[in-house]
Design an enzyme around this catalytic site. Sequence first.
Site, short mmCIF file in Angstrom:
data_model
loop_
_atom_site.label_atom_id
_atom_site.label_comp_id
_atom_site.label_asym_id
_atom_site.label_seq_id
_atom_site.Cartn_x
_atom_site.Cartn_y
_atom_site.Cartn_z
N TYR B 52 -62.02 -118.84 -3.01
CA TYR B 52 -62.88 -117.87 -2.36
C TYR B 52 -61.97 -117.14 -1.63
O TYR B 52 -61.22 -117.70 -0.67
CB TYR B 52 -64.15 -118.58 -1.79
CG TYR B 52 -65.09 -119.14 -2.61
CD1 TYR B 52 -65.41 -118.70 -4.02
CD2 TYR B 52 -65.92 -120.30 -2.31
CE1 TYR B 52 -66.44 -119.26 -4.75
CE2 TYR B 52 -66.79 -120.89 -3.08
CZ TYR B 52 -67.02 -120.36 -4.38
OH TYR B 52 -68.08 -120.94 -5.24
N GLU B 53 -62.17 -115.77 -1.51
CA GLU B 53 -61.09 -115.09 -0.69
C GLU B 53 -61.34 -115.24 0.91
O GLU B 53 -60.21 -115.28 1.66
CB GLU B 53 -61.33 -113.57 -0.88
CG GLU B 53 -62.77 -113.33 -0.62
CD GLU B 53 -62.91 -111.51 -0.75
OE1 GLU B 53 -63.38 -111.17 -1.78
OE2 GLU B 53 -62.39 -110.74 -0.22
N VAL B 54 -62.46 -115.65 1.29
CA VAL B 54 -62.47 -116.10 2.53
C VAL B 54 -61.72 -117.32 3.16
O VAL B 54 -61.55 -117.33 4.45
CB VAL B 54 -64.19 -116.36 2.80
CG1 VAL B 54 -64.36 -117.84 2.45
CG2 VAL B 54 -64.51 -116.53 4.31
N GLY B 55 -61.12 -117.95 2.13
CA GLY B 55 -60.09 -118.75 2.55
C GLY B 55 -60.58 -120.55 2.21
O GLY B 55 -60.32 -121.45 2.75
N TYR B 85 -57.18 -115.46 4.85
CA TYR B 85 -57.29 -114.57 4.09
C TYR B 85 -56.00 -114.46 3.30
O TYR B 85 -55.92 -114.17 2.06
CB TYR B 85 -57.96 -113.41 4.81
CG TYR B 85 -58.65 -112.28 3.66
CD1 TYR B 85 -59.81 -112.29 3.24
CD2 TYR B 85 -57.72 -111.35 3.17
CE1 TYR B 85 -60.19 -111.68 2.30
CE2 TYR B 85 -58.34 -110.52 2.12
CZ TYR B 85 -59.67 -110.53 1.72
OH TYR B 85 -60.05 -109.88 0.86
#
Lengths: 305, 258
Positions: B52-55, B85
């Site tokens: 997930y791009e949020v990390g 990120y």
Amino acid sequence: MNKVRELSDIVSEIPNGAEIGLGGFIINRCGIAFAAELLRQRKKDLVLYSMMGTMDADLLVGAGAVKSYSYGGGSLDRFGRLDRVNEAIVKKTTEIKEYSGLALALRFLAGTLGIPFIPTKTLIGTDLLEELMKDKDCVQMGTSPFDGDQYLFVSKLQPEYSVIHAQMADEKGNIVIEGPTWDLETAKAGKKLIVTVEQLVSNEYIKRNPEKVTIPSVYTYAVAVVPAGAYPGATHKVYDYDDQALRQYAKVNQSQETFDAYVKEYIYGTKNHAEFIEKVGGAGVLNTIRADLAYGYVKGKVVLS
Amino acid sequence: MTTPQYTSNELMAVTAAKRLENGQNIVVGLGLPQVAALLAKSSHAPDLNIIYEVGVINPDPLDSDPGVGIADPRLWYRNDAFTGYIGAMGEILQKGLVDVGFLGALQIDRYGNLNSSLIKGKDGSARHFTGSGGAADMAALSKRVFIIMKHEKRKIIESLDYLTSVGCYKGKNTRVEKGLQKTAGVTVFTNLCVLETGAESGELEVKSLHPGVTLDTLKENTGFDIIIPKDVPATAEPGAEDLEILRKTIDPNKMYIK
């Protein structure tokens, strides 16, 4: 050096027109207390940057406190949209510059590394870039001297202030973030990092657990202890988001009139964040959203219907 | 053997899941893409790495509390690693480690370019939505892009209201000429069919038609003359086992598969 100060005191030194990088992500660790305090002190002409837009920027744009806002997209997740920002884009009432998440994160990274730009292959060919290219200070196409290939160069971003919300810090400003750390570059790029935290911990705790420190104190300018500073958003492992309050905001921000009434009642009509929380969520609301530590949120709570 | 009953969202999720391969690294957004990724991981692709791009790397929630988005800990209170990120979208995606970027979109054009920003009304009005987030990055930097979206004439469209994310740009070799890196292509899973950009043309063509869907229905619901190869096969029906995993484990509240 003790960097702990009252939030209102820290905000009072931020001048009108200041450049500020904001650190939240949609509904998690958003700087709501900070944004609301900027509004209470009637700051204006702010130049804001956030990799992923949240309610904080929507409040500031909607209340007319912003001259320019650069962001990589944003929403209230399934609760709704940042409609004050969206309307500003469509009606061109505030300058809004749209990036992708990575493009803006790379500008913060260049700022953190102290280098003039970073080459990337994202954004090329998009309408986003078409618009952004109008400002040569932000982005330009260029050739790599090594492979001769074309890249987008994104310039460094070092705003006067960076503001993030975190779980813990000590009084020196060693910051502990639990969960994903999407805002490290946002935090480190700013000339002065302001952090609002849920909890102050001792330097002795930090010294015995230095692996927990995600941002060392060298970056930190000031620390404000603001419990539930991200409310109505969540802070992982401390409290869940308040789904009803977010749903309420996602409704009122759809028109300027209802938004103005909301800001008047809940922000201008309260003295500080603790009053804001009580007014929005009702007395004792924080007890209902306290996170289950094994999960980081309220286990079993139904947040969507 | 009787064919199990299923919804079109279930068919989309299962069909997309089957195309994900074990060991791949994928970046996923919330909704049906996430459902399809979790299904693949629970069945034929246990070593799929979901990012997930949020990390967040390899979320593995045991309890299915439905979350509202990728910043919601309901999706990742249990996972392999946290990063930032830049850690996810720079050090993994831009480094070239992502096999599939898996997205939704408001509109797509014949070259697989996407709009997730702005919709224009016939009266000249406009409405702005979420913007890019990581979508433009995933389309630019993943080896291949998967899209799940509803098949409607106003969504699968000749000309986008706004180009947020580049697929095959203007077809053929134009994406690379423009300065982007190569793509293996864009695959679109709709409620009517599977579309995929041709390797040479970079133009969407029909890969398979879902059971019971006619070519006329497809044409009626597509905003441009879609390329229809000879002898388009039917999409395989979802198996009972996949449907059971979807309904019992991944989306028991039927948030996405209804």
